[in-house]
Design a protein around this motif. Structure first.
Motif, short mmCIF file in Angstrom:
data_model
loop_
_atom_site.label_atom_id
_atom_site.label_comp_id
_atom_site.label_asym_id
_atom_site.label_seq_id
_atom_site.Cartn_x
_atom_site.Cartn_y
_atom_site.Cartn_z
N TYR A 16 5.97 2.34 -6.23
CA TYR A 16 5.32 3.31 -7.12
C TYR A 16 5.32 4.72 -6.52
CZ TYR A 16 3.52 -0.89 -9.41
OH TYR A 16 3.41 -2.09 -10.05
N ASP A 17 5.88 4.88 -5.35
CA ASP A 17 5.85 6.15 -4.63
C ASP A 17 7.27 6.63 -4.37
OD1 ASP A 17 3.05 5.74 -4.46
OD2 ASP A 17 3.31 4.58 -2.61
N ARG A 18 7.40 7.86 -3.92
CA ARG A 18 8.71 8.38 -3.54
C ARG A 18 8.55 9.40 -2.43
NH1 ARG A 18 10.30 11.93 -8.96
NH2 ARG A 18 8.68 13.52 -8.77
N TRP A 19 9.64 9.58 -1.68
CA TRP A 19 9.60 10.52 -0.56
C TRP A 19 10.26 11.84 -0.91
CZ3 TRP A 19 12.82 6.05 1.35
CH2 TRP A 19 14.18 6.23 1.07
N TRP A 35 0.83 -1.21 0.00
CA TRP A 35 0.00 0.00 0.00
C TRP A 35 0.87 1.26 0.00
CZ3 TRP A 35 -0.57 -3.79 3.98
CH2 TRP A 35 -1.51 -4.79 3.66
N GLY A 36 0.24 2.40 -0.22
CA GLY A 36 0.98 3.65 -0.26
C GLY A 36 1.15 4.23 1.13
N ALA A 37 2.36 4.69 1.44
CA ALA A 37 2.62 5.31 2.73
C ALA A 37 1.99 6.69 2.84
CB ALA A 37 4.13 5.41 2.97
N TRP A 38 1.36 7.14 1.77
CA TRP A 38 0.63 8.41 1.75
C TRP A 38 -0.88 8.19 1.89
CZ3 TRP A 38 -2.89 7.93 -2.11
CH2 TRP A 38 -2.60 6.99 -3.11
N ASP A 39 -1.34 6.93 1.82
CA ASP A 39 -2.76 6.63 1.61
C ASP A 39 -3.50 6.49 2.93
OD1 ASP A 39 -5.17 6.01 0.53
OD2 ASP A 39 -4.44 4.38 -0.75
N ASP A 40 -3.74 7.62 3.59
CA ASP A 40 -4.44 7.61 4.87
C ASP A 40 -5.84 7.03 4.75
OD1 ASP A 40 -2.14 8.92 5.57
OD2 ASP A 40 -3.10 10.82 6.07
N ALA A 41 -6.48 7.22 3.60
CA ALA A 41 -7.85 6.73 3.43
C ALA A 41 -7.90 5.20 3.40
CB ALA A 41 -8.45 7.29 2.15
N CYS A 42 -6.86 4.58 2.86
CA CYS A 42 -6.84 3.12 2.70
C CYS A 42 -6.40 2.41 3.97
CB CYS A 42 -5.93 2.74 1.54
SG CYS A 42 -5.73 0.97 1.27
N ILE A 43 -5.38 2.95 4.64
CA ILE A 43 -4.77 2.24 5.77
C ILE A 43 -4.54 3.15 6.98
CG2 ILE A 43 -3.69 0.39 4.43
CD1 ILE A 43 -1.10 2.05 4.38
N PRO A 85 17.51 8.21 -11.14
CA PRO A 85 16.80 9.27 -11.83
C PRO A 85 15.31 9.31 -11.51
CG PRO A 85 18.35 8.21 -13.32
CD PRO A 85 18.33 7.39 -12.07
N ALA A 86 14.77 8.21 -10.97
CA ALA A 86 13.33 8.15 -10.69
C ALA A 86 12.97 8.57 -9.28
CB ALA A 86 12.80 6.73 -10.94
N ALA A 87 13.88 8.36 -8.30
CA ALA A 87 13.50 8.60 -6.90
C ALA A 87 14.73 8.64 -6.01
CB ALA A 87 12.55 7.50 -6.40
N SER A 88 14.60 9.37 -4.89
CA SER A 88 15.59 9.30 -3.83
C SER A 88 15.63 7.86 -3.31
CB SER A 88 15.21 10.26 -2.70
OG SER A 88 16.08 10.13 -1.60
N GLY A 131 6.98 4.06 -11.52
CA GLY A 131 7.47 3.14 -10.51
C GLY A 131 8.82 2.57 -10.90
N GLU A 132 9.39 1.81 -9.98
CA GLU A 132 10.63 1.08 -10.23
C GLU A 132 10.41 -0.36 -9.79
OE1 GLU A 132 14.47 3.77 -9.73
OE2 GLU A 132 13.24 3.90 -7.91
N ILE A 133 10.61 -1.30 -10.71
CA ILE A 133 10.43 -2.71 -10.42
C ILE A 133 11.61 -3.48 -11.00
CG2 ILE A 133 8.96 -4.75 -10.72
CD1 ILE A 133 6.57 -2.94 -11.03
N GLY A 134 12.26 -4.27 -10.16
CA GLY A 134 13.36 -5.11 -10.62
C GLY A 134 14.70 -4.65 -10.08
#
Length: 237
Positions: free
Chosen positions: A142-145, A64-72, A158-161, A117-120
Motif C-alpha cells: 500500500y506504500d511506495r518509495w 507494516w509501513g516502512a514509514w510508520d515510525d510510531a507503530c514499529i 503506473p502505480a509505483a516505482s 495499493g497493488e495486490i496480485g
C-alpha cells in the motif's frame, strides 16, 4: 558465502529466493524481528546481527509501513541505520518490498502511503529485463518509495516505482519469494480480508499462484542469478 535474510514477521518465508541462494551454495541464516507472540503489538526492540559476518543481506517484506515510525519505530529506525551502514561498507543488499522501501529510506529517499495499493500478479515495465523481468510478479503493498539520490530506477508500474539499483544493491517492490505456501500464510494472517476489500477473491488468487508456480519460480531464479552476478558481483558471469 553466507546470506542473512531478515524476516520481519513470522509469515515471511524465504520461498524460492532462499532456495535459489541455497542452489548457489550459500549458507543461509535468518533473523526474525517480530515473533508471532508480538504480531499484534509489533513495536519491540531487536538486536540485528553483525552484517560484517555475511556476504549479502536480504530484508524481506512486512505487513507494516516502512514509514510508520510510531507503530514499529523501536526496530524500524535501528534497521534503517543498520542497512545504511551495511551499504556504506560495500555490502550487497537485495531489498524485497518492505525491505526495498527500507533501503530507499536508508539511502536518502523516502516512503509514504500510495494513492492506491497493488495486490496480485502484476506486470512491470522494466528498462533492463535481463535483471528485472517484466513478470508478472506478485504484489501486496500500500506504500511506495521515492528513489534515493544516486540510485537508478529500472522498473515501474503506473502505480509505483518497482525496482532500483544503487551500487551493489537492488530493491524490488514486488515479491519474488512468494509461492502458494507463502500466500496461504499471508491470507491466514489478515491478508484474505485485505484481498476482499480490494475487490478480489483470495481463493482464486491462491489457485492462480499454484497454477503459475513453475513460471514464477523461473522468473525468480533469473532475478536472483542476475542480482548475484551483475549487481552484487558475488558470482561469475
Amino acid at each position: 558465502m553466507r546470506v542473512l535474510f531478515i524476516q520481519h514477521d513470522h509469515v515471511s518465508p524465504l520461498g524460492p529466493v532462499g532456495e535459489r541462494f541455497a542452489h548457489h551454495g550459500f549458507t543461509i541464516d535468518t533473523h526474525l524481528v517480530v515473533p508471532e507472540s508480538a504480531f499484534a503489538a509489533p513495536n519491540i526492540a531487536t538486536d540485528f546481527p553483525a552484517f560484517a559476518d555475511y556476504d549479502v543481506l536480504v530484508p524481506l517484506g512486512a505487513p507494516w509501513g516502512a514509514w510508520d515510525d510510531a507503530c514499529i519505530g523501536r526496530w524500524l529506525l535501528p534497521e534503517i541505520a543498520w542497512l545504511r551502514d551495511a551499504v556504506d561498507s560495500g555490502m550487497p543488499v537485495l531489498g524485497i518490498c518492505f525491505g526495498g522501501q527500507l533501503l530507499a529510506r536508508a539511502l536518502g529517499g523516502s516512503v509514504s502511503p500510495a494513492p492506491r495499493g497493488e495486490i496480485g500478479w502484476t506486470s512491470v515495465w522494466s528498462d533492463d529485463p535481463t535483471l528485472v523481468g517484466e513478470g508478472p510478479w506478485f504484489q501486496f503493498h500500500y506504500d511506495r518509495w521515492v528513489v534515493p539520490p544516486g540510485a537508478v530506477e529500472i522498473a515501474r508500474t503506473p502505480a509505483a516505482s518497482q525496482a532500483f539499483v544503487v551500487g551493489r544493491s537492488l530493491a524490488v517492490q514486488f515479491h519474488p519469494e512468494l509461492d502458494a505456501a507463502g500466500l496461504q500464510g499471508w491470507l491466514d494472517w489478515g491478508g484474505a480480508s485485505k484481498v476482499r476489500d480490494d475487490g478480489q477473491d483470495p481463493e482464486i488468487m491462491l489457485a492462480q499462484t499454484v497454477a503459475t508456480a513453475a513460471a514464477a519460480r523461473a522468473r525468480t531464479n533469473a532475478l536472483v542469478d542476475a542480482f548475484l552476478t551483475d549487481v552484487a558481483g558475488l558470482l561469475p558471469r
